[in-house]
Design an enzyme around this catalytic site. Structure first.
Site, PDB file in Angstrom:
ATOM      1  N   MET A 278       1.011  -1.004  -0.088  1.00 54.98           N
ATOM      2  CA  MET A 278      -0.526   0.034  -0.260  1.00 54.98           C
ATOM      3  C   MET A 278       0.567   1.269   0.323  1.00 54.98           C
ATOM      4  SD  MET A 278      -2.944   1.530   2.836  1.00 54.98           S
ATOM      5  CE  MET A 278      -2.234   0.595   3.854  1.00 54.98           C
ATOM      6  N   PRO A 279       0.836   2.694  -1.290  1.00 61.97           N
ATOM      7  CA  PRO A 279       1.763   3.467  -0.907  1.00 61.97           C
ATOM      8  C   PRO A 279       1.151   4.963  -0.153  1.00 61.97           C
ATOM      9  CG  PRO A 279       1.009   2.919  -3.308  1.00 61.97           C
ATOM     10  CD  PRO A 279       0.291   1.632  -1.889  1.00 61.97           C
ATOM     11  N   ILE A 280       2.234   5.140   0.475  1.00 66.03           N
ATOM     12  CA  ILE A 280       1.948   5.866   1.519  1.00 66.03           C
ATOM     13  C   ILE A 280       2.707   7.594   0.428  1.00 66.03           C
ATOM     14  CG2 ILE A 280       1.446   6.719   4.194  1.00 66.03           C
ATOM     15  CD1 ILE A 280       1.919   4.024   4.445  1.00 66.03           C
TER      16      ILE A 280
END
Length: 64
Positions: A1-3
């Site tokens: 999951m990109p942040i």
């Protein structure tokens, strides 16, 4: 999951932050693919007295 993490001076309104989150999310999905539901944006508000640049406190460089 990109942040995506954003650190910026305090002072933006909730509406400005809402627009920023939308624009960052839309731009990331366009450029990198994936879905908006898989992306998290974290905004950290920082006081100018807690941020330094080029050897000076930003509070001294950019007084209110």
């Amino acid at each position: 999951m990109p942040i995506i993490r954003v650190e910026m001076f305090k002072g933006r309104t909730r509406d400005q932050k809402r627009e920023l989150v939308k624009e960052l999310t839309d731009g990331f999905v366009r450029a990198c693919g994936g879905t908006a539901t898989g992306l998290t944006v974290v905004i950290t508000d920082v006081e100018k007295e807690d941020w330094g640049s080029a050897g000076e406190l930003c509070a001294d460089k950019y007084p209110d």
